[in-house]
Design a protein around this motif. Structure first.
Motif, PDB file in Angstrom:
ATOM      1  N   GLY A 184       0.818  -1.200   0.000  1.00 54.27           N
ATOM      2  CA  GLY A 184       0.000   0.000   0.000  1.00 54.27           C
ATOM      3  C   GLY A 184       0.857   1.257   0.000  1.00 54.27           C
ATOM      4  N   PRO A 185       0.222   2.438   0.087  1.00 57.74           N
ATOM      5  CA  PRO A 185      -1.220   2.700   0.242  1.00 57.74           C
ATOM      6  C   PRO A 185      -1.959   2.588  -1.087  1.00 57.74           C
ATOM      7  CG  PRO A 185      -0.039   4.761   0.149  1.00 57.74           C
ATOM      8  CD  PRO A 185       1.009   3.678   0.080  1.00 57.74           C
ATOM      9  N   TYR A 186      -3.272   2.916  -1.049  1.00 57.79           N
ATOM     10  CA  TYR A 186      -4.128   2.693  -2.210  1.00 57.79           C
ATOM     11  C   TYR A 186      -4.927   3.933  -2.612  1.00 57.79           C
ATOM     12  CZ  TYR A 186      -3.012  -2.088  -0.929  1.00 57.79           C
ATOM     13  OH  TYR A 186      -2.341  -3.243  -0.606  1.00 57.79           O
ATOM     14  N   GLY A 187      -4.601   5.078  -2.076  1.00 65.38           N
ATOM     15  CA  GLY A 187      -5.313   6.299  -2.425  1.00 65.38           C
ATOM     16  C   GLY A 187      -4.419   7.294  -3.114  1.00 65.38           C
ATOM     17  N   ILE A 188      -5.007   8.410  -3.550  1.00 66.24           N
ATOM     18  CA  ILE A 188      -4.238   9.431  -4.259  1.00 66.24           C
ATOM     19  C   ILE A 188      -3.324  10.170  -3.293  1.00 66.24           C
ATOM     20  CG2 ILE A 188      -5.911  11.329  -4.025  1.00 66.24           C
ATOM     21  CD1 ILE A 188      -5.340  11.770  -7.138  1.00 66.24           C
ATOM     22  N   LEU A 189      -2.132  10.521  -3.767  1.00 63.31           N
ATOM     23  CA  LEU A 189      -1.130  11.186  -2.951  1.00 63.31           C
ATOM     24  C   LEU A 189      -0.660  12.471  -3.620  1.00 63.31           C
ATOM     25  CD1 LEU A 189       1.230   8.214  -1.938  1.00 63.31           C
ATOM     26  CD2 LEU A 189      -0.635   9.194  -0.594  1.00 63.31           C
ATOM     27  N   ASP A 190      -0.144  13.372  -2.809  1.00 60.48           N
ATOM     28  CA  ASP A 190       0.641  14.490  -3.320  1.00 60.48           C
ATOM     29  C   ASP A 190       1.821  13.898  -4.088  1.00 60.48           C
ATOM     30  OD1 ASP A 190       2.342  16.625  -3.755  1.00 60.48           O
ATOM     31  OD2 ASP A 190       2.482  17.224  -1.660  1.00 60.48           O
TER      32      ASP A 190
END
Length: 867
Positions: free
Chosen positions: A376-382
């Motif tokens: 992971g992780p699995y979400g949008i990042l800067d």
């Protein structure tokens, strides 16, 4: 064994391999000799006497080893009748012979036939390192026909046996494979033919949720071609899925993809998170399946190593998060898997689990049993976070129990322990959003109009429509602890400062068309930077990066680079840019400090090009900076100190790329009358020329030049308002400016391949993210209005052209369901099944883009190009 750390004046780090004599030479023209260990499995169907004793069948086995000829989509026959076999041309045969004195009296699992010498053969490589020559071996057993030694007893009570003949064949490649624990990344690493291979790939679930394409070699080949084109050299077949079909592996063999095949266990069902540690219920049946699978897949050169399963727990320890003390896989299954691999394969590594748990010692994480401590992780990042270690996670990483207890990374006793950093990343994921035509095929019109508001952080409820939740919507807004920037609404004009207006109404994009286009751009930047960040730390932090996930077994709004209809999205093209399409040399800009890096993924030294003047004295990365109206802001060279760059290394250049904004840079902004309220965006184009000093030439490298393009904003500002409005200038261009009308010409090269030339000659500003789509002109699927020809392989897409720039795009569309002819310089398609005039259509290229005028271009042809 791996030797000492080396660091040169370019600042790059590599690890010298003390066993270079084990490395087989790179190069498509390299010829090696090899010994093949030949064995067969025989199933006995012979006659028996009155006492049920088998009459033995005696005879000989003839073998032929030859160059493998691709058979397209036609399934290879594994058993043929004598009348259907034909002798291959002598030019294809490498060797042949006969093995005498073969006796078959019972079914045997393995019959060893001995070793066969191949004096001249070529090596199979992952496509990022070389070509994929394949060979086939055909074995024919012929029994003795009625000779005296066929009688069972002296009284000749056994009737003269009939002639028995059986043929089988298998395809294979020649390569070596091995694994080691990398001394710097402290993680599993792979060697092919003695060369370390940085694994860049994705997670594969299967081609369809209901296995509707499991008998379609065409579908498997199409999907794996898409993944090869993005630049992947490896796929992980996830343990929550299946052991993939022979068609899948045949495509991987042909395309040069390394496969990490897990067996059928996952922590979701096998005790760690749910279910029971003792599952499956029938251990014996499970191991029989393991045996069958290993036997079926072992000849495929693409199969690199086996895994016991997904997110298991192979170590029982109450303090490591496995409170029940259970072990998965169960110990007898673990021992059985290892025994099967040893008995009938013996050439490939085995690792018990994809991940285990973070910790300081082997009671938490053992690199011999698990590829990594976490995923992971699995979400949008800067995007800047991708240049940190363990992006999106705390460094060093914490176990689930430590996170629950509120522990701090500063309290970790051994921050450099293998279980405290992710060296082999089996899963890292982000957002996904299909293109508009695909979205219309699985969302209702009401759901299309109900796209999420700006600032939405939940995957259900709030502004998220129920259909979006059903299809696993993942927000494009960062989590609060990162900054809560909405990456779709960063393209909104006027810029988003707060996610609500003065009257309390939530802000949102103006239409589903604007929302979807902004989603494509957001995905492009996200996945480009993700793969660049991991590549930049190749062999220092990481030995592998696998995206969760790459394929789309069903229509979905998360985790895929292409959709179920096989249409790519912006994330696909961002990933391809970040991986340079799998090219061995690529340029990476660290968005945190603006330092340039040269990534060299081959075991070959790079040196300057030599031209007619001599050696390039300005050897380094050449750069040019432009505004969106094409004005040149500056150019220069960031030079290398050294005259060479070692293989398998990343070179960090000393001087940062200069930022040339902040001084009324964009005439476009002034022309739009919007002043300085928007962050400026500059286009930086990078170029690096190099030479491989090898003989024979590295023929799979199409060019000795690496390029990259970036849309950059002021690196010295990083507050919320700036980041949230970072690409508002794009929104202003789309909203306020007329669309760019590109000059596009397309023609057929041959039956399956086309070429388009794009020119931005009439406009005074950039054509941003231009897309090409191959379509059926005049023939539309009535239900969805979708006339796209899918899948199609493009050499380039999501293309930005500054004023005066041109681009040439290659297009390949094989295995179409339409035959083609050239009629009045147009390609006419005819449905092979219906074959009537109403099914006639032409091939048309649809041109679109963020700010590009939509148009349809007929593909021109000559009768000689369509045969």
């Amino acid at each position: 064994t791996i030797g000492d750390e080396l660091q040169d004046e370019n600042g790059h780090v590599e690890f010298e391999d003390k066993e270079e004599e084990e490395r087989l030479p790179l190069g498509d023209d390299v010829v090696v000799s090899a010994w093949l260990d030949l064995s067969v499995t025989a199933t006995y169907h012979g006659s028996r006497d009155h006492d049920n004793n088998a009459f033995p069948i005696r005879g000989s086995i003839e073998y032929v080893i030859k160059h493998h000829q691709k058979s397209g989509d036609k399934r290879k026959e594994h058993t043929t009748s004598p009348s259907s076999s034909s002798s291959p041309p002598k030019s294809l045969i490498l060797t042949n012979g006969t093995i005498h004195n073969i006796t078959i009296a019972t079914s045997v699992s393995i019959m060893h036939l001995g070793q066969i010498y191949l004096p001249r053969a070529k090596l199979w490589w992952p496509h990022t390192h070389g070509s994929q020559p394949l060979y086939s071996v055909e074995l024919t057993f012929r029994s003795l026909d009625g000779k005296s030694d066929d009688a069972v007893d002296g009284n000749n009570n056994n009737p003269t046996p009939a002639i028995h003949e059986s043929t089988t064949q298998s395809t294979f490649g020649i390569r070596t494979i091995s694994s080691f624990t990398h001394p710097k990344t402290k993680s599993f690493a792979l060697k092919v033919n003695g060369h370390p291979v940085f694994l860049q790939g994705g997670n594969w679930i299967t081609t369809d949720l209901f296995l509707r394409y499991s008998n379609s070699p065409k579908r498997y080949l199409q999907e794996l071609q898409l993944l090869r084109n993005v630049g992947f050299n490896s796929l992980r077949v996830w343990g929550g899925g299946i052991a993939e079909t022979t068609y899948f592996y045949e495509a991987a063999d042909q395309l040069g993809l390394l496969i990490y095949q897990e067996f059928w266990m996952t922590g979701d069902n096998n005790g760690r998170f749910a279910g029971d540690y003792d599952w499956p219920l029938d251990h014996e049946a499970y191991l029989h399946n393991v045996w069958d699978t290993v036997k079926r897949l072992r000849n495929h050169p693409s199969l690199a190593w086996y895994g016991g399963g997904n997110e298991l727990f192979p170590i029982a320890d109450a303090d490591s998060g496995n409170g029940s003390g259970g072990v998965s896989p169960p110990s007898d299954i673990e021992a059985g898997i290892k025994q099967v691999i040893s008995d009938i394969d013996g050439t490939r590594p085995y690792v018990t689990s994809s991940v285990m748990e973070a910790g300081d010692d082997e009671s938490f994480f053992d690199p011999e049993k698990s590829l990594g401590p976490k995923d992971g992780p699995y979400g949008i990042l800067d995007e800047q976070l991708f240049f940190d270690r363990n992006p999106g996670l705390k460094t060093p990483v914490l176990s689930d129990n430590e996170i629950h207890r509120g522990a701090s990374p500063s309290n970790v006793k051994d921050k450099d322990a293998p279980g405290r950093n992710i060296g082999f990343q089996t899963e890292v994921g982000s957002v996904s959003h299909p293109e508009l035509k695909s979205l219309q095929r699985f969302l209702s019109p009401e759901a299309m109009d109900s796209f999420p508001d700006c600032g939405e952080t939940s995957d259900r409820g709030g502004s998220v429509n129920e259909e979006w939740s059903y299809f696993k919507y993942l927000p494009f807004t960062e989590s609060e602890d990162i900054g809560a920037v909405d990456h779709i609404c960063s393209f909104l004009y006027p810029p988003l400062v707060n996610d609500t207006s003065e009257d309390g109404v939530k802000s949102r994009m103006k239409s589903i068309e604007d929302y979807t286009w902004a989603a494509q751009l957001a995905q492009y930047f996200q996945y480009k930077t993700l793969f660049e960040g991991y590549s930049m730390k190749m062999w220092e932090y990481y030995s592998a990066i696998y995206l969760w996930k790459s394929s789309s077994p069903s229509p979905t709004l998360r985790g895929a680079l292409y959709d179920w209809y096989l249409s790519t999205n912006g994330g696909y093209w961002g990933a391809r840019s970040g991986l340079a399409g799998g090219s061995p040399v690529r340029l990476v800009l660290n968005l945190q400090d603006f330092r340039l890096h040269i990534v060299n993924t081959l075991s070959l030294t790079l040196s300057p090009l030599v031209n007619e003047v001599g050696i390039d004295e300005d050897w380094g990365v050449k750069w040019r900076s432009y505004t969106l109206d094409g004005s040149l802001m500056g150019s220069g060279v960031v030079r290398l100190k050294s005259s060479t760059i070692r293989g398998n290394s990343v070179s960090r250049l000393d001087h940062p790329l200069p930022w040339l904004g902040n001084i009324k840079t964009s005439n476009m902004i002034m022309g739009l009358g919007i002043g300085d309220e928007l962050p400026d965006v500059l286009v930086y184009k990078l170029e690096f020329s190099y030479n491989y000093g090898v003989t024979p030439p590295v023929t799979w490298c199409d060019t000795n030049k690496a390029t990259n393009t970036y849309f950059l904003t002021n690196p010295t500002i990083n507050n919320y308002n700036f980041r949230q409005s970072r690409f508002s200038l794009f929104g202003a261009v789309r909203t306020l400016m007329p669309k760019v009308d590109l000059d596009v010409e397309c023609r057929a090269l041959d039956y399956d391949n086309f070429e388009c030339n794009l020119r931005n000659v009439e406009s005074n500003y950039a054509a941003i993210m231009t897309t090409l789509t191959l379509t059926r002109g005049g023939l539309v699927e009535a239900r969805w209005g979708d006339n796209r020809i899918l899948p199609t392989i493009y050499s380039e897409n999501y293309i930005t052209l500054l004023p005066g720039e041109t681009s040439r795009v290659g297009i390949s569309a094989k295995n179409l369901d339409f035959s083609r002819t050239c009629d009045e310089s147009r390609i006419v398609m005819l449905d092979r099944e219906r074959r009537n005039s109403s099914a006639r259509a032409t091939i048309v290229i649809s041109v679109d883009g963020w700010n590009v005028k939509t148009k349809q271009i007929q593909v021109e042809c000559a009768p000689t190009s369509i045969v």
